[in-house]
Write a protein that holds these residues in place. Structure first.
Motif, PDB file in Angstrom:
ATOM      1  N   CYS A  45      34.798   2.057 -54.418  1.00 62.08           N
ATOM      2  CA  CYS A  45      33.871   3.175 -54.564  1.00 62.08           C
ATOM      3  C   CYS A  45      33.242   3.389 -53.187  1.00 62.08           C
ATOM      4  CB  CYS A  45      32.810   2.804 -55.598  1.00 62.08           C
ATOM      5  SG  CYS A  45      31.359   3.869 -55.648  1.00 62.08           S
ATOM      6  N   HIS A  46      32.740   4.582 -52.942  1.00 57.45           N
ATOM      7  CA  HIS A  46      32.141   4.821 -51.623  1.00 57.45           C
ATOM      8  C   HIS A  46      30.917   3.952 -51.359  1.00 57.45           C
ATOM      9  CE1 HIS A  46      35.047   7.991 -51.283  1.00 57.45           C
ATOM     10  NE2 HIS A  46      34.783   7.953 -49.991  1.00 57.45           N
ATOM     11  N   CYS A 175      32.033   2.343 -62.687  1.00 55.74           N
ATOM     12  CA  CYS A 175      31.080   3.044 -61.818  1.00 55.74           C
ATOM     13  C   CYS A 175      31.243   4.556 -61.781  1.00 55.74           C
ATOM     14  CB  CYS A 175      31.083   2.474 -60.393  1.00 55.74           C
ATOM     15  SG  CYS A 175      29.822   3.274 -59.364  1.00 55.74           S
ATOM     16  N   GLY A 202      34.279  14.617 -54.769  1.00 59.11           N
ATOM     17  CA  GLY A 202      34.974  13.335 -54.858  1.00 59.11           C
ATOM     18  C   GLY A 202      34.985  12.916 -56.327  1.00 59.11           C
ATOM     19  N   VAL A 204      32.885  11.223 -58.138  1.00 61.58           N
ATOM     20  CA  VAL A 204      31.622  11.416 -58.845  1.00 61.58           C
ATOM     21  C   VAL A 204      31.407  12.902 -59.146  1.00 61.58           C
ATOM     22  CG1 VAL A 204      29.123  11.125 -58.719  1.00 61.58           C
ATOM     23  CG2 VAL A 204      30.618   9.304 -57.901  1.00 61.58           C
ATOM     24  N   ASP A 224      32.159  22.120 -51.364  1.00 64.69           N
ATOM     25  CA  ASP A 224      32.685  21.029 -50.538  1.00 64.69           C
ATOM     26  C   ASP A 224      33.093  21.613 -49.191  1.00 64.69           C
ATOM     27  OD1 ASP A 224      34.001  18.002 -51.566  1.00 64.69           O
ATOM     28  OD2 ASP A 224      34.448  18.743 -49.545  1.00 64.69           O
ATOM     29  N   ILE A 225      32.947  20.804 -48.138  1.00 67.28           N
ATOM     30  CA  ILE A 225      33.340  21.273 -46.805  1.00 67.28           C
ATOM     31  C   ILE A 225      34.847  21.106 -46.573  1.00 67.28           C
ATOM     32  CG2 ILE A 225      31.112  21.038 -45.608  1.00 67.28           C
ATOM     33  CD1 ILE A 225      32.031  18.209 -44.776  1.00 67.28           C
ATOM     34  N   GLY A 271      25.522  11.984 -50.780  1.00 68.58           N
ATOM     35  CA  GLY A 271      24.708  10.990 -50.078  1.00 68.58           C
ATOM     36  C   GLY A 271      24.183  11.523 -48.757  1.00 68.58           C
ATOM     37  N   VAL A 275      21.879  17.951 -47.619  1.00 69.80           N
ATOM     38  CA  VAL A 275      22.513  18.576 -48.790  1.00 69.80           C
ATOM     39  C   VAL A 275      21.623  18.381 -50.026  1.00 69.80           C
ATOM     40  CG1 VAL A 275      24.552  18.654 -50.269  1.00 69.80           C
ATOM     41  CG2 VAL A 275      24.829  18.280 -47.810  1.00 69.80           C
ATOM     42  N   VAL A 293      22.644  12.010 -56.934  1.00 70.09           N
ATOM     43  CA  VAL A 293      23.566  10.954 -57.342  1.00 70.09           C
ATOM     44  C   VAL A 293      24.033  10.181 -56.105  1.00 70.09           C
ATOM     45  CG1 VAL A 293      25.593  10.410 -58.733  1.00 70.09           C
ATOM     46  CG2 VAL A 293      24.391  12.579 -59.121  1.00 70.09           C
ATOM     47  N   GLY A 294      24.222  10.897 -55.009  1.00 74.09           N
ATOM     48  CA  GLY A 294      24.714  10.276 -53.776  1.00 74.09           C
ATOM     49  C   GLY A 294      23.729   9.251 -53.223  1.00 74.09           C
ATOM     50  N   THR A 318      19.777   9.568 -60.506  1.00 69.59           N
ATOM     51  CA  THR A 318      20.428   8.818 -61.580  1.00 69.59           C
ATOM     52  C   THR A 318      21.152   7.603 -61.036  1.00 69.59           C
ATOM     53  OG1 THR A 318      21.807   9.081 -63.568  1.00 69.59           O
ATOM     54  CG2 THR A 318      22.652  10.071 -61.548  1.00 69.59           C
ATOM     55  N   ALA A 319      21.088   6.516 -61.781  1.00 77.18           N
ATOM     56  CA  ALA A 319      21.850   5.303 -61.465  1.00 77.18           C
ATOM     57  C   ALA A 319      22.791   5.059 -62.637  1.00 77.18           C
ATOM     58  CB  ALA A 319      20.919   4.105 -61.300  1.00 77.18           C
ATOM     59  N   ARG A 370      40.294   7.655 -56.403  1.00 74.92           N
ATOM     60  CA  ARG A 370      40.172   6.224 -56.576  1.00 74.92           C
ATOM     61  C   ARG A 370      41.495   5.530 -56.279  1.00 74.92           C
ATOM     62  NH1 ARG A 370      35.284   6.608 -55.909  1.00 74.92           N
ATOM     63  NH2 ARG A 370      33.748   5.758 -57.373  1.00 74.92           N
TER      64      ARG A 370
HETATM   65  P1  NAD Z   1      33.527  10.920 -52.005  1.00 72.65           P
HETATM   66  O1  NAD Z   1      33.390  10.619 -50.570  1.00 72.65           O
HETATM   67  O2  NAD Z   1      34.859  10.800 -52.645  1.00 72.65           O
HETATM   68  O3  NAD Z   1      33.030  12.404 -52.267  1.00 72.65           O
HETATM   69  C1  NAD Z   1      32.161  13.076 -51.418  1.00 72.65           C
HETATM   70  C2  NAD Z   1      32.650  14.521 -51.237  1.00 72.65           C
HETATM   71  O4  NAD Z   1      31.646  15.223 -50.507  1.00 72.65           O
HETATM   72  C3  NAD Z   1      33.928  14.677 -50.431  1.00 72.65           C
HETATM   73  O5  NAD Z   1      34.836  15.505 -51.166  1.00 72.65           O
HETATM   74  C4  NAD Z   1      33.495  15.346 -49.117  1.00 72.65           C
HETATM   75  O6  NAD Z   1      34.472  16.241 -48.601  1.00 72.65           O
HETATM   76  C5  NAD Z   1      32.258  16.091 -49.580  1.00 72.65           C
HETATM   77  N1  NAD Z   1      31.286  16.391 -48.519  1.00 72.65           N
HETATM   78  C6  NAD Z   1      30.914  15.612 -47.473  1.00 72.65           C
HETATM   79  N2  NAD Z   1      29.941  16.198 -46.756  1.00 72.65           N
HETATM   80  C7  NAD Z   1      29.670  17.381 -47.368  1.00 72.65           C
HETATM   81  C8  NAD Z   1      28.748  18.447 -47.116  1.00 72.65           C
HETATM   82  N3  NAD Z   1      27.911  18.390 -46.088  1.00 72.65           N
HETATM   83  N4  NAD Z   1      28.746  19.500 -47.939  1.00 72.65           N
HETATM   84  C9  NAD Z   1      29.604  19.561 -49.001  1.00 72.65           C
HETATM   85  N5  NAD Z   1      30.507  18.578 -49.289  1.00 72.65           N
HETATM   86  C10 NAD Z   1      30.528  17.516 -48.489  1.00 72.65           C
HETATM   87  O7  NAD Z   1      32.466   9.986 -52.764  1.00 72.65           O
HETATM   88  P2  NAD Z   1      32.301   9.521 -54.292  1.00 72.65           P
HETATM   89  O8  NAD Z   1      33.024   8.240 -54.525  1.00 72.65           O
HETATM   90  O9  NAD Z   1      32.546  10.667 -55.195  1.00 72.65           O
HETATM   91  O10 NAD Z   1      30.738   9.153 -54.276  1.00 72.65           O
HETATM   92  C11 NAD Z   1      29.791  10.128 -53.975  1.00 72.65           C
HETATM   93  C12 NAD Z   1      28.430   9.519 -53.697  1.00 72.65           C
HETATM   94  O11 NAD Z   1      27.897   8.970 -54.889  1.00 72.65           O
HETATM   95  C13 NAD Z   1      28.425   8.370 -52.696  1.00 72.65           C
HETATM   96  O12 NAD Z   1      27.239   8.497 -51.911  1.00 72.65           O
HETATM   97  C14 NAD Z   1      28.322   7.133 -53.569  1.00 72.65           C
HETATM   98  O13 NAD Z   1      27.737   6.052 -52.866  1.00 72.65           O
HETATM   99  C15 NAD Z   1      27.428   7.660 -54.654  1.00 72.65           C
HETATM  100  N6  NAD Z   1      27.448   6.971 -55.954  1.00 72.65           N
HETATM  101  C16 NAD Z   1      26.244   6.873 -56.623  1.00 72.65           C
HETATM  102  C17 NAD Z   1      26.197   6.306 -57.874  1.00 72.65           C
HETATM  103  C18 NAD Z   1      24.890   6.224 -58.636  1.00 72.65           C
HETATM  104  O14 NAD Z   1      24.828   5.498 -59.616  1.00 72.65           O
HETATM  105  N7  NAD Z   1      23.861   6.931 -58.239  1.00 72.65           N
HETATM  106  C19 NAD Z   1      27.374   5.807 -58.445  1.00 72.65           C
HETATM  107  C20 NAD Z   1      28.577   5.964 -57.755  1.00 72.65           C
HETATM  108  C21 NAD Z   1      28.603   6.528 -56.513  1.00 72.65           C
END
Ligand code: NAD
Ligand code: AHE
Ligand code: ZN
Length: 375
Positions: A45-46, A175, A202, A204, A224-225, A271, A275, A293-294, A318-319, A370
């Motif tokens: 996971c990221h 997750c 991504g 999430v 998404d960018i 994250g 944004v 969420v990020g 949210t967690a 994934r």
């Molecule tokens: P990921 O990297 O696969 O997805 C992120 C996406 O955001 C990518 O598609 C990327 O191109 C896009 N992106 C990047 N910068 C951008 C911007 N400025 N504007 C628009 N789009 C942009 O990550 P993921 O695995 O889907 O996880 C996403 C986030 O969620 C991570 O920060 C991870 O740590 C977090 N997370 C949180 C929880 C929680 O419980 N809160 C659980 C799991 C993951």
């Protein structure tokens, strides 16, 4: 093996940002209230990459990362009643003891029982690690450490699941997928007909789309960018796409213009704190709700004009999507078995434990959602 130290292979993060090393590690037997699990499959996971990067204030090295996995109970410590050797399980980084102030509140899925220990890489009982290499302790991570063929978790951090469920798939229910679904269903409680914006497509973000579609949202706008993300996102329910790079105006303004005043719900799944601000500010005056969420790096802070909240926008976070882990992960597995939620569709790559560093590289490639490692 019960009661004995197990020597097995694990990917050890010795230092931030340095390639992980596959090592022979010693895994001590579970103590009271602990469970030793044979991990069969783990995904990345990221958040693993975030901690590995050194930006997580809770990141300790050397450690064994990993928190999205599935396996089989090998042995249990004294007093463990809810699982036994042979049970199929998903380790849960968010515990659920059902006894603490948090669990009893009915207001949150966070649990306080073991969080103090899991945040510093040790077990609750003796504040020590069960992992070592020739006597040198290696820290746990998030109370799960699934990048090891055997791990020790607290009994409140393990969900017993249907033994018929394919572990190579349902590991994802540890997750990312529950996080996105639950952000919609439990945290935002999106109603039918709502307009939803998702920042970041991504795993999430796509799970948020899937959840919003199931909640009968009328429009699901993906932002998404990376325009390559758009085609795939349609299959998860995204109905419209916006690439901020195609616009001169701030993205919040673009969305407000597109939606007659703003969206009902937005989700930040990247994250990135700027944004997060845009995600709040694209919400409709009076009621729009934005869910963070990020996970953002240490030192990062969010800001907006308080007027945004005075005029009715709501900022939440949210967690694990608000799901109570031990109670609800088995239900999510059942939903997958009944084909009510997707899981397979999020798995884009399959590798093995020795290929761990390649799997980390893949995380930064746009095509990867994934990657599941066969341990
Ligand atoms: P990921 O990297 O696969 O997805 C992120 C996406 O955001 C990518 O598609 C990327 O191109 C896009 N992106 C990047 N910068 C951008 C911007 N400025 N504007 C628009 N789009 C942009 O990550 P993921 O695995 O889907 O996880 C996403 C986030 O969620 C991570 O920060 C991870 O740590 C977090 N997370 C949180 C929880 C929680 O419980 N809160 C659980 C799991 C993951
Ligand atoms: N240690 C990090 C916090 C990381 C964080 O926020 N983790 C999320 C889960 S991310 C899963 O991929 C979470 O659930 N947090 C609640 C908790 O109890 O940790 C930091 O930045 O300090
Ligand atoms: Zn995660």
């Amino acid at each position: 093996t019960q009661g004995q130290v197990i020597t097995c292979r694990a990917a050890v993060a010795w230092e931030a940002n340095k390639p992980l090393v596959i090592e022979e590690v010693q895994v001590a037997p579970p103590q009271a209230g602990e469970v030793r699990v044979k991990i069969l499959f783990t995904a990345l996971c990221h958040t693993d990459a975030y901690t590995w990067s050194g930006k997580d204030p809770e990141g300790l090295f050397p450690c064994i990362l990993g928190h999205e996995a599935a396996g089989i109970v090998e042995s249990v410590g004294e007093g463990v009643t809810e699982v036994q050797p042979g049970d199929h399980v998903i380790p849960c980084y968010q515990a659920e003891c059902r006894e603490c102030k948090f669990c009893k509140s009915g207001k949150t899925n966070l649990c306080g029982k073991v969080r103090a220990a899991t945040g510093v890489g040790v077990m609750m009982n003796d504040r020590k690690s069960r992992f070592s290499i020739n006597g040198k302790p290696i820290y746990h991570f998030m109370g799960t450490s699934t990048f090891s063929q055997y791990t020790v978790v607290h009994d409140v951090s393990v969900a017993k699941i249907d033994p018929k469920a394919p572990l190579e798939k349902v590991c994802l229910l540890g997750c990312g997928v529950p996080t996105g679904l639950g952000a919609v269903w439990n945290t935002a409680k999106v109603e039918a007909g709502s307009i939803v914006a998702i920042f970041g497509l991504g795993t999430v973000g796509l799970a948020v789309a899937e959840g919003a579609k199931a909640a009968s949202a009328s429009r699901i706008i993906g932002i998404d960018i990376d325009s390559n993300k758009f085609d795939r996102a349609k299959g998860f329910g995204v109905t419209e796409f916006v690439n901020p790079k195609d616009h001169d105006k701030p993205i919040q303004q673009v969305l407000v213009d597109l939606t007659d005043g703003g969206v009902d719900y937005s989700f930040e799944c990247i994250g990135n704190v700027s944004v997060m601000r845009a995600a709040l500010e694209c919400c409709h005056k009076g009621w729009g709700t934005s869910v963070i969420v990020g996970v953002a790096a240490s030192g990062q802070e969010i800001s907006t004009r308080p007027f945004q909240l005075v005029t009715g926008r709501v900022w939440k976070g949210t967690a694990f999507g608000g799901f109570k882990s031990r109670s609800q992960v088995p239900m999510l597995v059942d939903k997958y078995m009944k084909k009510e939620i997707k899981v397979d569709e999020y798995i884009t790559h399959n590798l093995t434990l020795p290929e761990m560093n390649k799997a980390f590289d893949l995380l930064h490639e746009g095509s990867c959602l994934r990657c599941v490692l066969d341990m």
